[in-house]
Write an enzyme that holds these catalytic residues in place. Structure first.
Site, PDB file in Angstrom:
ATOM      1  N   LYS A  86       0.849  -1.193   0.000  1.00  0.00           N
ATOM      2  CA  LYS A  86       0.000   0.000   0.000  1.00  0.00           C
ATOM      3  C   LYS A  86       0.883   1.241   0.000  1.00  0.00           C
ATOM      4  CE  LYS A  86      -3.699   0.270   2.572  1.00  0.00           C
ATOM      5  NZ  LYS A  86      -4.600   0.222   3.765  1.00  0.00           N
TER       6      LYS A  86
HETATM    7  C1  E4P Z   1      -7.707   1.032   4.488  1.00  0.00           C
HETATM    8  O1  E4P Z   1      -7.023   0.136   4.934  1.00  0.00           O
HETATM    9  C2  E4P Z   1      -7.806   2.330   5.137  1.00  0.00           C
HETATM   10  O2  E4P Z   1      -6.557   2.626   5.642  1.00  0.00           O
HETATM   11  C3  E4P Z   1      -8.858   2.308   6.208  1.00  0.00           C
HETATM   12  O3  E4P Z   1      -9.995   1.649   5.718  1.00  0.00           O
HETATM   13  C4  E4P Z   1      -9.269   3.659   6.728  1.00  0.00           C
HETATM   14  O4  E4P Z   1     -10.408   3.477   7.532  1.00  0.00           O
HETATM   15  P1  E4P Z   1     -10.861   4.518   8.664  1.00  0.00           P
HETATM   16  O5  E4P Z   1     -11.326   5.732   7.952  1.00  0.00           O
HETATM   17  O6  E4P Z   1     -11.967   3.832   9.400  1.00  0.00           O
HETATM   18  O7  E4P Z   1      -9.654   4.760   9.521  1.00  0.00           O
END
Ligand code: E4P
Length: 224
Positions: A86
């Site tokens: 990522k």
């Molecule tokens: C994906 O892995 C993102 O980092 C994550 O879904 C962000 O989610 P949040 O907005 O609940 O922190």
């Protein structure tokens, strides 16, 4: 084939939904790993134990320059797991993504808040794009709209990136992005649980039991 991920490093929840759903793997980010207080050396073997060695695990780089992100990605690729790297879709991140794709590293472009930003990440060759649905809603924009427009552009320009929407706070957001035709999704455990939890289901199932037991007692179906 649609890919369902869990957006958590909580092994109890991964085991729970890994048993009831065809979970492809998990998505993590630095905040998720910090919250679980679990580094990759501890987490990856346990996830493989619970979901199987073929589970796909999305791991975010923490380096800050493009060169360092690429080095970090190469090291992640040496681990004996199916890891997608990522990378935040910033200008630096897109630079790194282009270099990673030149080396055939699987990449997810993350922290996507706009259609334009996601489109650029797709042009750079990201395999997955993660728009943050609820975080977009929380700043007064339209998370589902961003996902639907991005899906439209991917289709229109025959770009190979898969949308993997993230950041959900309710099941309606989930339904709407599924209707937009996304190829994958990542769900936090509480939202995955809510997808089962329609208030009418349990009373309906209980009624079947009561009706059956009133006539057949503890007899099983094939014994009746
Ligand atoms: C994906 O892995 C993102 O980092 C994550 O879904 C962000 O989610 P949040 O907005 O609940 O922190």
């Amino acid at each position: 084939m649609f890919e369902l991920y869990l957006d958590t490093a909580d092994l109890g929840q991964i085991a729970r939904f890994g048993a009831s759903l065809p979970v492809r793997g998990i998505t993590t980010n630095p905040s998720i790993l910090a919250k679980a207080n679990s580094g990759l050396a501890e987490l990856l073997p346990k996830v493989a134990e619970v979901l199987g060695k073929e589970a796909r695990i999305h791991v975010q780089v923490v380096s800050e320059s493009a060169d360092a992100m690429v080095k970090e990605a190469l090291s992640l690729q040496e681990l004996p797991y199916d890891i997608v790297v990522k990378v935040p879709a910033t200008e630096t991140g897109l630079t790194a993504i282009r270099q990673m794709k030149a080396r055939n590293i699987p990449v997810l472009a993350t922290a996507i808040y706009s259609v334009q930003q996601g489109f650029l990440a797709a042009l750079c060759g990201a395999d997955y794009l993660a728009p943050y649905v609820n975080r977009i809603d929380a700043i007064g924009a339209n998370g589902v709209g961003v996902v639907a427009d991005l899906q439209h552009l991917l289709d229109r320009h025959h770009l190979a990136s898969k949308l993997l929407p993230a950041s959900f706070k309710n099941t309606q957001q989930v339904l709407e992005v599924l209707k937009a035709g996304v190829a994958s999704i990542t769900l936090p455990a509480d939202i995955a649980a809510e997808l089962f939890a329609h208030p009418s289901v349990e009373p309906a199932v209980n009624r079947f039991s009561q009706d059956w037991q009133a006539v057949f007692g503890q007899t099983l179906s094939f014994e009746s």
